[in-house]
Design a protein around this motif. Structure first.
Motif, PDB file in Angstrom:
ATOM      1  N   SER A   1       0.831  -1.212   0.000  1.00  0.00           N
ATOM      2  CA  SER A   1       0.000   0.000   0.000  1.00  0.00           C
ATOM      3  C   SER A   1       0.858   1.252   0.000  1.00  0.00           C
ATOM      4  CB  SER A   1      -0.885   0.035   1.248  1.00  0.00           C
ATOM      5  OG  SER A   1      -1.700  -1.093   1.303  1.00  0.00           O
ATOM      6  N   LEU A   2       1.938   1.211   0.767  1.00  0.00           N
ATOM      7  CA  LEU A   2       2.823   2.378   0.878  1.00  0.00           C
ATOM      8  C   LEU A   2       3.460   2.698  -0.474  1.00  0.00           C
ATOM      9  CD1 LEU A   2       3.908   4.385   2.904  1.00  0.00           C
ATOM     10  CD2 LEU A   2       5.699   2.773   3.502  1.00  0.00           C
ATOM     11  N   THR A   3       3.959   1.671  -1.145  1.00  0.00           N
ATOM     12  CA  THR A   3       4.550   1.872  -2.473  1.00  0.00           C
ATOM     13  C   THR A   3       3.500   2.423  -3.437  1.00  0.00           C
ATOM     14  OG1 THR A   3       5.973  -0.020  -2.029  1.00  0.00           O
ATOM     15  CG2 THR A   3       5.870   0.736  -4.294  1.00  0.00           C
ATOM     16  N   ALA A   4       2.297   1.820  -3.403  1.00  0.00           N
ATOM     17  CA  ALA A   4       1.233   2.250  -4.310  1.00  0.00           C
ATOM     18  C   ALA A   4       0.841   3.696  -4.028  1.00  0.00           C
ATOM     19  CB  ALA A   4       0.022   1.330  -4.173  1.00  0.00           C
ATOM     20  N   ALA A   5       0.715   4.042  -2.742  1.00  0.00           N
ATOM     21  CA  ALA A   5       0.298   5.401  -2.382  1.00  0.00           C
ATOM     22  C   ALA A   5       1.329   6.430  -2.814  1.00  0.00           C
ATOM     23  CB  ALA A   5       0.056   5.480  -0.874  1.00  0.00           C
ATOM     24  N   SER A   6       2.613   6.133  -2.621  1.00  0.00           N
ATOM     25  CA  SER A   6       3.620   7.136  -2.971  1.00  0.00           C
ATOM     26  C   SER A   6       3.713   7.292  -4.487  1.00  0.00           C
ATOM     27  CB  SER A   6       4.984   6.811  -2.356  1.00  0.00           C
ATOM     28  OG  SER A   6       5.675   5.849  -3.084  1.00  0.00           O
ATOM     29  N   LEU A   7       3.511   6.210  -5.240  1.00  0.00           N
ATOM     30  CA  LEU A   7       3.502   6.326  -6.703  1.00  0.00           C
ATOM     31  C   LEU A   7       2.287   7.110  -7.175  1.00  0.00           C
ATOM     32  CD1 LEU A   7       4.786   2.803  -7.650  1.00  0.00           C
ATOM     33  CD2 LEU A   7       5.700   4.933  -8.509  1.00  0.00           C
ATOM     34  N   ALA A   8       1.144   6.889  -6.510  1.00  0.00           N
ATOM     35  CA  ALA A   8      -0.059   7.630  -6.886  1.00  0.00           C
ATOM     36  C   ALA A   8       0.126   9.120  -6.601  1.00  0.00           C
ATOM     37  CB  ALA A   8      -1.261   7.080  -6.129  1.00  0.00           C
ATOM     38  N   LEU A   9       0.785   9.444  -5.496  1.00  0.00           N
ATOM     39  CA  LEU A   9       1.064  10.849  -5.167  1.00  0.00           C
ATOM     40  C   LEU A   9       1.986  11.475  -6.212  1.00  0.00           C
ATOM     41  CD1 LEU A   9       1.474  10.416  -1.329  1.00  0.00           C
ATOM     42  CD2 LEU A   9      -0.087  12.052  -2.368  1.00  0.00           C
ATOM     43  N   ALA A  10       3.006  10.722  -6.631  1.00  0.00           N
ATOM     44  CA  ALA A  10       3.909  11.228  -7.673  1.00  0.00           C
ATOM     45  C   ALA A  10       3.141  11.430  -8.970  1.00  0.00           C
ATOM     46  CB  ALA A  10       5.073  10.262  -7.878  1.00  0.00           C
ATOM     47  N   ASP A  11       2.261  10.498  -9.293  1.00  0.00           N
ATOM     48  CA  ASP A  11       1.472  10.572 -10.525  1.00  0.00           C
ATOM     49  C   ASP A  11       0.525  11.767 -10.494  1.00  0.00           C
ATOM     50  OD1 ASP A  11       0.508   9.665 -13.032  1.00  0.00           O
ATOM     51  OD2 ASP A  11      -1.205   8.731 -12.042  1.00  0.00           O
ATOM     52  N   ALA A  12       0.074  12.136  -9.290  1.00  0.00           N
ATOM     53  CA  ALA A  12      -0.816  13.294  -9.155  1.00  0.00           C
ATOM     54  C   ALA A  12      -0.037  14.604  -9.215  1.00  0.00           C
ATOM     55  CB  ALA A  12      -1.588  13.209  -7.839  1.00  0.00           C
ATOM     56  N   GLY A  13       1.290  14.528  -9.158  1.00  0.00           N
ATOM     57  CA  GLY A  13       2.104  15.737  -9.189  1.00  0.00           C
ATOM     58  C   GLY A  13       2.158  16.456  -7.860  1.00  0.00           C
ATOM     59  N   VAL A  14       1.864  15.757  -6.779  1.00  0.00           N
ATOM     60  CA  VAL A  14       2.002  16.364  -5.457  1.00  0.00           C
ATOM     61  C   VAL A  14       3.496  16.517  -5.166  1.00  0.00           C
ATOM     62  CG1 VAL A  14       1.580  16.030  -2.989  1.00  0.00           C
ATOM     63  CG2 VAL A  14      -0.149  15.321  -4.648  1.00  0.00           C
ATOM     64  N   PRO A  15       3.964  17.734  -4.822  1.00  0.00           N
ATOM     65  CA  PRO A  15       5.404  17.909  -4.590  1.00  0.00           C
ATOM     66  C   PRO A  15       5.893  17.029  -3.438  1.00  0.00           C
ATOM     67  CG  PRO A  15       4.286  20.023  -4.708  1.00  0.00           C
ATOM     68  CD  PRO A  15       3.231  18.980  -4.640  1.00  0.00           C
ATOM     69  N   MET A  16       6.941  16.267  -3.715  1.00  0.00           N
ATOM     70  CA  MET A  16       7.445  15.358  -2.682  1.00  0.00           C
ATOM     71  C   MET A  16       8.956  15.242  -2.724  1.00  0.00           C
ATOM     72  SD  MET A  16       5.549  12.133  -4.453  1.00  0.00           S
ATOM     73  CE  MET A  16       5.941  10.860  -3.279  1.00  0.00           C
ATOM     74  N   ARG A  17       9.534  14.874  -1.581  1.00  0.00           N
ATOM     75  CA  ARG A  17      10.997  14.787  -1.475  1.00  0.00           C
ATOM     76  C   ARG A  17      11.528  13.561  -2.191  1.00  0.00           C
ATOM     77  NH1 ARG A  17       9.074  16.993   3.171  1.00  0.00           N
ATOM     78  NH2 ARG A  17       9.989  19.000   3.633  1.00  0.00           N
ATOM     79  N   ASP A  18      10.775  12.475  -2.119  1.00  0.00           N
ATOM     80  CA  ASP A  18      11.219  11.220  -2.708  1.00  0.00           C
ATOM     81  C   ASP A  18      10.030  10.271  -2.717  1.00  0.00           C
ATOM     82  OD1 ASP A  18      12.776   9.182  -3.717  1.00  0.00           O
ATOM     83  OD2 ASP A  18      14.272   9.238  -2.124  1.00  0.00           O
ATOM     84  N   LEU A  19      10.145   9.199  -3.475  1.00  0.00           N
ATOM     85  CA  LEU A  19       9.134   8.149  -3.344  1.00  0.00           C
ATOM     86  C   LEU A  19       9.375   7.426  -2.023  1.00  0.00           C
ATOM     87  CD1 LEU A  19       9.131   6.498  -6.892  1.00  0.00           C
ATOM     88  CD2 LEU A  19       7.494   8.134  -5.981  1.00  0.00           C
ATOM     89  N   VAL A  20       8.336   6.839  -1.479  1.00  0.00           N
ATOM     90  CA  VAL A  20       8.492   5.997  -0.297  1.00  0.00           C
ATOM     91  C   VAL A  20       8.181   4.569  -0.723  1.00  0.00           C
ATOM     92  CG1 VAL A  20       7.768   5.541   2.056  1.00  0.00           C
ATOM     93  CG2 VAL A  20       7.749   7.882   1.196  1.00  0.00           C
ATOM     94  N   ILE A  21       9.178   3.708  -0.619  1.00  0.00           N
ATOM     95  CA  ILE A  21       9.006   2.325  -1.032  1.00  0.00           C
ATOM     96  C   ILE A  21       8.843   1.467   0.217  1.00  0.00           C
ATOM     97  CG2 ILE A  21      10.068   0.376  -2.237  1.00  0.00           C
ATOM     98  CD1 ILE A  21       9.359   2.684  -4.112  1.00  0.00           C
ATOM     99  N   GLY A  22       7.803   0.656   0.228  1.00  0.00           N
ATOM    100  CA  GLY A  22       7.575  -0.226   1.371  1.00  0.00           C
ATOM    101  C   GLY A  22       8.013  -1.643   1.060  1.00  0.00           C
ATOM    102  N   VAL A  23       8.722  -2.242   2.003  1.00  0.00           N
ATOM    103  CA  VAL A  23       9.018  -3.686   1.927  1.00  0.00           C
ATOM    104  C   VAL A  23       8.947  -4.253   3.338  1.00  0.00           C
ATOM    105  CG1 VAL A  23      10.473  -3.845  -0.137  1.00  0.00           C
ATOM    106  CG2 VAL A  23      11.496  -3.234   2.044  1.00  0.00           C
ATOM    107  N   SER A  24       8.637  -5.551   3.426  1.00  0.00           N
ATOM    108  CA  SER A  24       8.631  -6.165   4.748  1.00  0.00           C
ATOM    109  C   SER A  24       9.767  -7.172   4.835  1.00  0.00           C
ATOM    110  CB  SER A  24       7.299  -6.855   5.008  1.00  0.00           C
ATOM    111  OG  SER A  24       7.150  -7.947   4.130  1.00  0.00           O
ATOM    112  N   VAL A  25      10.300  -7.292   6.031  1.00  0.00           N
ATOM    113  CA  VAL A  25      11.241  -8.371   6.317  1.00  0.00           C
ATOM    114  C   VAL A  25      10.720  -9.117   7.537  1.00  0.00           C
ATOM    115  CG1 VAL A  25      13.384  -7.522   5.287  1.00  0.00           C
ATOM    116  CG2 VAL A  25      12.673  -6.671   7.490  1.00  0.00           C
ATOM    117  N   GLY A  26      11.104 -10.357   7.677  1.00  0.00           N
ATOM    118  CA  GLY A  26      10.590 -11.132   8.799  1.00  0.00           C
ATOM    119  C   GLY A  26      11.596 -12.151   9.273  1.00  0.00           C
ATOM    120  N   LEU A  27      11.222 -12.835  10.314  1.00  0.00           N
ATOM    121  CA  LEU A  27      12.081 -13.852  10.914  1.00  0.00           C
ATOM    122  C   LEU A  27      11.350 -15.189  10.788  1.00  0.00           C
ATOM    123  CD1 LEU A  27      14.806 -13.503  12.276  1.00  0.00           C
ATOM    124  CD2 LEU A  27      13.634 -13.313  14.474  1.00  0.00           C
TER     125      LEU A  27
END
Lengths: 235, 245
Positions: free
Chosen positions: B138-164
Motif C-alpha cells: 500500500s505504501l509503495t502504491a500510495a507514494s507512486l499515486a502521489l507522484a502521478d498526481a504531481g504532489v510535490p514530494m521529497r522522494d518516493l516511499v518504497i515499502g518492503v517487509s522483512v521477517g524472521l
C-alpha cells in the motif's frame, strides 16, 4: 556539478545538480543538492537548469487569468470553482461597475450556478474565508462566457499551449478560433465551425499528452496543416 | 506457537520456493484510475494494492483545515473479496484504521504539505488481494499515486517487509510466513535520500538480526524502486514511442 541531461524525464528525489548550480522549477535543496520534487522534464535555458513539472495542480497567484464555474450564489457575491485547492470568491463590486442594489436585485440575474466566467485573480489571502479573490474588472476580455466552448487540460501544460514567445498559440490561431487560455488549465475557444472545434480539441489533447516529446510545435503544425488541407484531422 | 501447515524453510528454500533474500514477483502500473488525479497499482506476488490520490483540494469541513499546511487523509481498506478463507467484513476494522494512520505517518515526511495551507490531500488504498505485506505494498502504491498526481514530494516511499522465519531473516513475507513466522518488520524507505519513514517490528529479534533485517529491507526497497521507476517511465515512453511511429 550537474546530474542531468537536457530533455531527461526525472522523478521525485532524483538529484539534479549541486547547490552551487543555478536551478529553477520543481526542485528542492537537501544536503547541498538540488533534487526534483515532482515528475518533471529537464531543460537547459541559458546556463540555468529548469525542471518543468509534468504533473501537478493549479496554484493561484495574483494576475492570473482563470476560467471558473459558479458553484454558489451568496449574499454579496459568487463562489467560483477555479480548480484551485483554495476557495475562490467573486464579489459583486468586482463583477460589475454598475451600482447594484442588493435589496432589490437578485444576484442570479447577473450570474447563476453553472455559469462559466473568465476572471482574473485579484488577490490570494490565506486569512480570508475565501482565500482567492476574483475580479472581472481588471483586465481585458473578462466576464461571463456566453458562447463557445471550454476545454480542460493539465494546468502544468498551460505554458506549452502558449509556447516560447507565444509560438504555439500563434500556430493554433491558424485554425481561425478565438482562444483565451486560463492559467488554471481551462481554455475558452470560439471557432468558425465544428471542424475547427474538433481540430482544436485534438491539438489541445496532443499538447497535454505529448509535451515531453521533442518537436511538439512541428507535430501540432502538421495536424493543423492536415485540417486546413480539408482532410480529417485524425491521422 | 501455532504449527505451520507446511515447513516455512527447508534447506534455505522458503515454502514458495524463494531464497531468503528474494522478493516475490513485483508488478507495478501507474495511472490506472482515470477519475483520480493520480493512481497506481502495486503487486507483490499475490498481494495487490490499488491507490488513488485526489488533491490537493479544498478542505471540507473547513474547520478541520490547518492554517499552515495541507491535511493528508489516508484510507487503507481491504476489499471483502481480498482474503482467502472467510469473507472480510467490509466495515473498516480497528486494524485498518490503525494501518491508515501508520501509512499517513509514513508518507507525510516525504510530502511538502506546507506548500498547500488550508487544503487536503486524499489517499485511498484498496487491497484487492491480500497475501501478506499489504501495508508495505500500500505504501509503495500510495507514494507512486502521489507522484502521478504531481504532489510535490521529497522522494518516493518504497515499502518492503522483512521477517524472521526459523531464525532466518527473510525478505517480503507472504501470508503464510506472516501468520506463522517469528517476527515481522515493515519498512518504508526513501531510496534517493536513504532515509526510513516507517519502521514497525514485532516478535523477538536479537540486535544482530535486526541490523541484518534493516540492510535486507533497504536492498529489497532498492529492487522495488527500480521497478517503480520503470512503471513511471513507461507512462511517458509509451507516448514517445507512439509519437515516433
Amino acid at each position: 556539478m550537474k546530474y542531468v541531461s537536457p530533455r531527461q524525464v526525472i522523478f521525485p528525489g532524483d538529484p539534479v545538480a549541486t547547490s552551487d548550480e543555478s536551478v529553477e522549477g520543481a526542485v528542492y535543496i537537501d544536503e547541498g543538492k538540488y533534487r526534483a520534487s515532482s515528475i518533471g522534464l529537464v531543460e537547459f535555458r541559458d546556463n540555468k537548469i529548469v525542471v518543468v513539472p509534468l504533473e501537478g495542480s493549479y496554484r493561484p497567484k495574483p494576475g492570473d487569468v482563470v476560467i471558473g464555474y459558479v458553484t454558489d450564489v451568496l449574499a454579496s457575491g459568487w463562489e467560483v470553482d477555479v480548480r484551485a485547492p483554495l476557495a475562490a470568491w467573486l464579489p459583486v463590486n468586482e463583477a460589475t461597475a454598475k451600482y447594484i442594489d442588493l435589496e432589490k436585485t437578485s444576484l442570479t440575474s447577473l450570474l447563476n450556478v453553472g455559469d462559466a466566467v473568465i476572471a482574473a485573480v485579484k488577490d490570494v489571502d490565506l486569512t480570508d474565508e475565501f482565500p482567492v479573490m476574483l475580479t472581472l474588472r481588471e483586465g481585458e476580455r473578462l466576464g461571463k462566457i456566453e458562447s463557445g466552448l471550454v476545454v480542460e487540460l493539465s494546468p502544468v501544460k498551460v505554458p506549452r499551449v502558449i509556447g516560447k514567445k507565444g509560438t504555439m498559440i500563434t500556430t493554433i490561431s491558424e485554425l481561425g478560433c478565438d482562444v483565451i487560455v486560463g492559467q488554471n488549465g481551462r481554455i475558452w475557444a470560439k471557432c468558425p465551425g465544428p471542424e475547427a472545434e474538433l481540430a482544436l480539441l485534438q491539438v489541445i489533447e496532443k499538447i497535454d499528452r505529448e509535451s515531453h516529446v521533442a518537436g511538439l510545435t512541428d507535430r501540432v503544425r502538421a495536424l493543423i496543416e492536415r485540417y486546413k488541407g480539408g482532410g480529417s484531422a485524425r491521422p | 506457537m501455532k504449527q505451520p501447515p507446511v515447513p516455512l524453510l527447508v534447506e534455505g528454500r522458503r515454502a514458495d520456493g524463494r531464497a531468503p533474500d528474494q522478493m516475490r514477483d513485483v508488478r507495478i502500473s501507474v495511472g490506472v484510475i482515470s477519475n483520480a488525479d493520480g493512481s497506481a497499482m502495486v503487486s507483490y506476488g499475490n498481494t495487490t494494492a490499488v491507490a488513488a490520490v485526489y488533491g490537493p483540494r479544498e478542505m471540507h469541513p473547513r474547520h478541520l483545515s490547518l492554517p499552515d499546511k495541507a491535511v493528508m487523509r489516508v484510507r487503507y481498506h481491504m476489499a471483502p473479496f481480498s482474503t482467502k478463507d472467510e469473507r472480510k467484513n467490509p466495515a473498516p476494522s480497528r486494524r485498518e484504521i490503525e494501518i491508515s494512520k501508520v501509512l499517513r505517518e509514513a508518507l507525510e515526511p516525504a510530502i511538502f504539505l506546507e506548500q498547500f495551507p488550508r487544503s487536503r490531500i486524499d489517499v485511498f488504498v484498496e487491497i484487492v488481494q491480500a497475501d501478506g505485506s499489504t501495508r508495505v505494498a500500500s505504501l509503495t502504491a500510495a507514494s507512486l499515486a502521489l507522484a502521478d498526481a504531481g504532489v510535490p514530494m521529497r522522494d518516493l516511499v518504497i515499502g518492503v517487509s522483512v521477517g524472521l522465519v526459523n531464525g532466518v531473516v527473510v525478505l517480503d513475507l507472504n501470508g503464510l510466513e506472516d501468520n506463522y513466522g517469528e517476527g515481522d518488520m515493515p519498512v518504508g524507505y526513501m531510496p534517493n535520500l536513504g532515509r526510513i519513514t516507517l519502521l514497525q517490528l514485532d516478535g523477538a529479534w536479537s540486535r544482530d538480526r535486526f541490523a541484518e533485517a534493516v540492510k535486507l529491507a533497504v536492498k529489497g526497497a532498492e529492487y522495488v524502486y527500480g521497478k517503480a521507476r520503470e512503471a513511471l517511465k513507461a507512462k511517458y515512453f509509451e507516448i514517445a514511442e507512439e509519437v515516433a511511429k
